[in-house]
Scaffold this active site. Sequence first.
Site, PDB file in Angstrom:
ATOM      1  CB  VAL A   8     -14.398  -1.992   2.831  1.00 45.13           C
ATOM      2  CG1 VAL A   8     -14.020  -0.710   2.743  1.00 45.13           C
ATOM      3  CG2 VAL A   8     -15.214  -1.881   1.277  1.00 45.13           C
ATOM      4  N   GLY A   9     -10.808  -2.430   2.947  1.00 41.98           N
ATOM      5  CA  GLY A   9      -9.711  -2.021   4.090  1.00 41.98           C
ATOM      6  C   GLY A   9      -9.860  -1.014   4.661  1.00 41.98           C
ATOM      7  CB  THR A  38      -1.152  -0.080   1.330  1.00 49.51           C
ATOM      8  OG1 THR A  38      -1.553  -1.157   1.409  1.00 49.51           O
ATOM      9  CG2 THR A  38      -1.455   1.154   1.709  1.00 49.51           C
TER      10      THR A  38
END
Length: 323
Positions: A218-219, A189
Amino acid sequence: MRLAVLAGLLLAAPVNAEGWSLALHGGAGVIARDQFGPGEEAAIREALGKALETGAAILGAGGSALDAVEATVAALEASPHFNAGVGAALTLAGTAELDAAIMDGATRRAGAVTGVTTTRSPIALARKLMETGPHVFLAGPAADAFARRHGLPQVPNSHFITPERQRMLKELNAAGPSASFDATLRFGTVGAVARDRAGNLAAATSTGGLTGKAPGRVGDAPVIGAGTLAENGACAVSATGSGEIFIRARAAGQICDRLRFLGQPLQAAAEAAIADVGSLGGSGGVVALDAKGAIAFAMNSPGMYRAAATAAGRREIRIFAEE
Ligand code: ASP
């Protein structure tokens, strides 16, 4: 006087009250020296450096923290070395579903998107949403439709998919159901935090999420207060790691609250939040800076791609925890 290393986990910089500061990450995880192919580590360092200079140039010219974090993250999205934009981690279905968020510390306006599949720069989309309002968070096809309506460049989903990410998904599938997702926890990320000359803070994060995630998952990256947060007078944070745990620990919010309500120094606050993430079984790291522009990196993983720059001339690019 430049760096204090605490327990091998934390790096802190001196306060930079008058100038600007920028810190970025390109993900945390099991990053080992022997895992890199020939030239790969150098290429990653170069990409981190380029992104850092992109943001630093904006801040050095008197630009806003918001512009700096967006441009820094956009540069990392465009690099295949990181899990954002091109090179995003793939879902179980082999597709790229991208999450991103940006926040302006001065106004506490924010824009967040999840499940983006065709918008070339998810962070540009998050910024556009923030500027346009009235909503803070858009999901899936509605997010891409919003991007199209506002003329943001569109690409086929295959634009984001690299052979390396396909190989990682295959490896994960071969390991069987017990592997859960992202067995290596080699994240990637990207995120940035900045303080501009006017003293405003901003944070931005963009990600493909975790390899083998369920479609629709969803993170933490787009969840304001979990993976991304900026509040003038407190701090700005961008996180990377096991997103489910960062959400449950409300990691970014916890760090800023520790500054605001407990008066903790940034470094201690970041370390405490990562320890909390660890206590829930999570791993990863954060980049953070406080109202005066002091920078902290904290992690409980063996490495985190990270870099920092300040008006005072600090420039550093690091990968391994002990560096
Ligand atoms: N935090 C991200 C997520 O869970 C993954 C990462 O940091 O690479 O979506």
